[in-house]
Design an enzyme around this catalytic site. Structure first.
Site, PDB file in Angstrom:
ATOM      1  N   TRP A 128     -67.842  45.834  14.967  1.00  0.00           N
ATOM      2  CA  TRP A 128     -66.823  44.811  14.740  1.00  0.00           C
ATOM      3  C   TRP A 128     -67.510  43.585  14.148  1.00  0.00           C
ATOM      4  CZ3 TRP A 128     -65.405  40.711  18.693  1.00  0.00           C
ATOM      5  CH2 TRP A 128     -64.292  39.971  18.287  1.00  0.00           C
ATOM      6  N   ASP A 209     -69.534  46.056  25.571  1.00  0.00           N
ATOM      7  CA  ASP A 209     -68.250  45.460  25.222  1.00  0.00           C
ATOM      8  C   ASP A 209     -67.172  46.519  25.392  1.00  0.00           C
ATOM      9  OD1 ASP A 209     -66.212  43.890  24.281  1.00  0.00           O
ATOM     10  OD2 ASP A 209     -66.805  44.013  22.175  1.00  0.00           O
ATOM     11  N   LYS A 244     -55.685  44.444  24.728  1.00  0.00           N
ATOM     12  CA  LYS A 244     -55.098  45.696  24.256  1.00  0.00           C
ATOM     13  C   LYS A 244     -54.368  46.444  25.363  1.00  0.00           C
ATOM     14  CE  LYS A 244     -57.207  45.016  20.264  1.00  0.00           C
ATOM     15  NZ  LYS A 244     -58.045  43.853  20.596  1.00  0.00           N
TER      16      LYS A 244
END
Length: 396
Positions: A128, A209, A244
């Protein structure tokens, strides 16, 4: 005064969303931003989270403590490690509520840079985009470790292991425990075991993460790497996000968890994290933290929430299957099985920049230049159209 400033090119994802929003074509499809949309193309929130929000209401007016809501801080480790893991019962975890997963990453990066002088940070190739930016802003020299193999559409695992063995003590590796962003390609359990054994023998530091827990296999299996690292006694940092899996995007609800060798060290770590928070934003948002706490602390709501996340997961899998079937039917000479093998919200399509731009310009299908597609943006109304468009550009 500011004429010497350099222009900011904009975030590659958010800038593309702005371009998408300005596109007047009614058939356009947004597959670039990492947001879960339901089968009607709407941002969906689990009903369990909605119930929790109604119970919380708007009653929180005062500041939370620097470290965040105490109840949420107690629930996050249970989700990561399981209820009775030794790191919890021995009080070796330091947990703070943060401004989403991004806030947890920056707080953890600042902490490591302050107290581990000389260490270098590595991110997966690719990762990312903001991972690199966050650690660079914290003062780290940031490099890449081998990860994605475009030829096999898998992991360069042996290269990764050899690279890890070559690094000095206290080197930091930013790892994705599940649903790798952006590729969707994860390590197997056996590969995690081998890699983390290297971390132990070479005294490397994993920073995990976990932004998509529940979207891979299930909440427990998705945390396998986190639990394995804790079992091995590694010093460990974990950034969690509820954006999310609870659809708390705007509430910026996340957490940073640090595992220490002893309860005494955990107390010291918590103090330094509090200091870091005070210097950046003082306290985290109350509403999102309290909402997440209500979901996680109520057995009925927790069970309902997990089942709702699994339905989200299964819908994503169904969209992967549909894309695979259409592409395989139209081009049987090629192997598109990677669409169903990859996990989570994202998939690396293998498209070139030229093909990605053609999708955008000719068909109104928006994805990143890397070829990363957000599978969660597909639904019954657009999946066949997108699959046909992909088949067209793949045929070039």
């Amino acid at each position: 005064m500011f004429e010497h400033l350099t222009p900011y090119a904009g975030d590659p994802i958010l800038s593309l969303v702005e371009t998408f929003n300005a596109d007047p074509r009614p058939h356009k499809v947004n597959l670039c931003i990492g947001i879960y949309f339901d089968n009607d193309g709407k941002m969906a929130q689990p009903h369990s989270v909605h119930i929790a929000e109604e119970r919380v209401g708007m009653g929180i007016k005062n500041y939370l403590p620097m470290e965040g809501h105490a109840g949420l801080r107690a629930e996050i480790p249970k989700l990561l490690f399981g209820t009775n893991h030794p790191v919890i019962t021995e009080n070796r975890v330091s947990v703070v509520q943060t401004l989403g997963g991004s806030g947890a990453l920056r707080l953890g990066a600042d902490f490591l840079h302050t107290w581990l002088s000389g260490g270098k940070a590595y991110v997966s190739d690719p990762t990312w985009d903001n991972h690199r930016g966050i650690f660079t802003a914290a003062g780290f020299e940031v490099g890449d470790y081998p990860y994605y193999n475009p030829e096999t559409i898998g992991v360069k695992f042996q290269e990764l292991c050899e690279f890890a063995k070559s690094q000095p003590e206290n080197t930091i590796f930013l790892l994705h425990p599940c649903c790798h962003n952006p590729t969707g390609v994860d390590l197997s359990r056996e590969q995690w075991d081998e890699l983390l054994d290297i971390f132990v023998s070479h005294k490397l530091i994993p920073f995990m993460d976990i932004a998509y827990q529940g979207f891979g296999d299930d909440f427990d299996q998705d945390a396998y790497a986190v639990r394995r690292a804790a079992d091995l006694g590694l010093p460990l940092l974990i950034s969690s996000s509820f954006s999310k899996n609870m659809s708390l995007y705007g509430q910026r609800t996340g957490g940073l968890t640090v595992v220490s060798p002893s309860a005494e060290e955990a107390t010291l770590v918590l103090g330094q994290l509090q200091l870091g928070i005070r210097r950046i934003y003082s306290t985290p948002p109350a509403q999102g933290g309290l909402t997440a706490y209500h979901v996680l602390s109520n057995e009925t709501l927790t069970a309902q929430w997990k089942q709702e996340v699994y339905k989200m997961r299964d819908r994503i899998r169904a969209m992967r299957q549909r894309i695979y079937e259409v592409l395989q039917q139209k081009q049987p000479e090629k192997d598109f099985s990677y669409f169903v093998k990859q996990r989570g919200m994202f998939s690396y399509t293998g498209l070139s920049v030229v093909q990605v731009h053609r999708l955008r310009d000719e068909f109104g299908v928006y994805l990143l230049d890397s070829g990363r597609i957000c599978i969660a943006g597909l639904n019954e109304s657009n999946v066949n159209y997108v699959a046909d468009c992909l088949a067209t550009v793949f045929a070039e």
